[in-house]
Design a protein around this motif. Structure first.
Motif, short mmCIF file in Angstrom:
data_model
loop_
_atom_site.label_atom_id
_atom_site.label_comp_id
_atom_site.label_asym_id
_atom_site.label_seq_id
_atom_site.Cartn_x
_atom_site.Cartn_y
_atom_site.Cartn_z
N ARG A 1 11.96 -43.79 -15.97
CA ARG A 1 13.30 -43.81 -15.38
C ARG A 1 13.71 -45.27 -15.26
NH1 ARG A 1 13.51 -39.94 -10.69
NH2 ARG A 1 13.67 -38.56 -12.51
N THR B 1 8.16 -34.38 -18.30
CA THR B 1 9.61 -34.56 -18.17
C THR B 1 10.26 -34.60 -19.55
OG1 THR B 1 9.29 -35.84 -16.15
CG2 THR B 1 11.43 -36.04 -17.24
N THR B 2 11.33 -33.85 -19.71
CA THR B 2 12.04 -33.82 -20.99
C THR B 2 13.29 -34.69 -20.90
OG1 THR B 2 11.28 -31.55 -21.41
CG2 THR B 2 13.16 -32.35 -22.71
N PRO B 3 13.33 -35.79 -21.65
CA PRO B 3 14.52 -36.66 -21.61
C PRO B 3 15.70 -36.00 -22.31
CG PRO B 3 12.95 -37.45 -23.24
CD PRO B 3 12.28 -36.31 -22.53
N THR C 1 18.09 -41.45 -16.18
CA THR C 1 17.25 -40.54 -15.40
C THR C 1 15.87 -40.40 -16.04
OG1 THR C 1 19.21 -39.32 -14.69
CG2 THR C 1 17.07 -38.22 -14.45
N SER C 2 15.85 -40.32 -17.36
CA SER C 2 14.58 -40.27 -18.09
C SER C 2 14.82 -40.71 -19.53
CB SER C 2 13.98 -38.85 -18.08
OG SER C 2 14.86 -37.91 -18.65
N VAL D 1 7.33 -41.34 -20.59
CA VAL D 1 8.72 -41.11 -20.18
C VAL D 1 8.95 -41.93 -18.91
CG1 VAL D 1 10.45 -39.41 -19.50
CG2 VAL D 1 8.71 -38.80 -21.19
N VAL E 1 7.57 -41.58 -15.15
CA VAL E 1 7.71 -40.25 -14.55
C VAL E 1 6.72 -39.30 -15.20
CG1 VAL E 1 10.13 -40.65 -13.95
CG2 VAL E 1 9.57 -39.64 -16.16
#
Length: 237
Positions: free
Chosen positions: A156, A228-230, A179-180, A154, A224
């Motif tokens: 950014r 992290t969950t896009p 953001t992701s 993931v 990231v």
């Protein structure tokens, strides 16, 4: 008058005992039928248990495994899958005869080489959701992390400008484009040796801006945290 001889000793009626023989009665053997029966049950039970272990250890089946690492979102071909013979212990494995059912499916996550496959690892049809698009980038050394990106990472995405001039979107350099976003493919670009190719899964509403920046070489990415969950992700994740 001559002395009278003592009469012979007798045992059981009709049996004459030799006066010179004195025998101690033999002890009577005590029979324990319950104990004998228990011993027989244990022997038979042990034999049956051993036979069951031997039978189960020989109960092996051919199942599907990954021949090599399969990336998230990757379309599966027959060459990606192999066969291994394992003990059938109730695990959620896929029999080798079902190979044809998985050709053309998409991996829902990273599958390491030699992993025993199960049906939850694959999705029939395209793994890209309807509200997302896959955008390709070519990143130079200064536009990506030092460690190569891999499918499933993931990142950014930022808007950059190499010469300090304006950007294609009109926004200042350093603006966060995404953001992701999930990396769905990554690798060296043989056509353009100056960079590596990376494909990102982005929301459809943001795809046009990312494509414009990518075409101008004005996108840089940073990895990231894996957790992290896009905002959009591969189906099945």
């Amino acid at each position: 008058m001559p002395p009278t001889a003592a009469p012979p000793r007798t045992g059981a009626p009709g049996r004459v005992l030799d006066p010179g023989t004195r025998r101690v009665p033999a002890p009577t053997r005590e029979r324990r039928p319950a104990l004998l029966a228990l011993g027989l049950v244990l022997v038979v039970g042990g034999a049956l248990g051993s036979a069951l272990v031997v039978h189960r250890s020989g109960d092996r089946v051919d199942v599907l495994v990954a021949r090599h690492d399969i990336a998230p979102g990757e379309r599966v071909d027959a060459e990606d899958l192999g066969v291994a013979r394992v003990a059938a212990d109730g695990a959620a494995v896929v029999p080798s005869a079902a190979l044809g059912n998985f050709v053309g499916t998409y991996a829902t996550g990273r599958i390491p080489a030699d992993t025993l496959l199960n049906r939850t690892m694959f999705l029939a049809g395209d793994a890209v959701p309807v509200d997302a698009a896959v955008v390709g980038l070519v990143l130079g050394p200064e536009q990506r992390p030092t460690e190569p990106l891999r499918s499933g990472d993931v990142v950014r995405a930022f808007l950059v400008s190499a010469d300090g001039s304006g950007t294609v979107t009109g926004e200042p350099a350093g603006t966060v484009l995404l953001t992701s976003a999930r990396v769905v493919a990554a690798g060296a670009d043989s056509a353009r040796s100056a960079g590596d190719t990376v494909s990102l899964l982005v929301p459809t509403a943001q795809a046009a801006g990312v494509v414009a920046a990518a075409s101008a070489g004005q996108v840089a990415v940073a990895r990231v945290a894996d957790g992290t969950t896009p905002p959009v992700d591969l189906e099945g994740r």
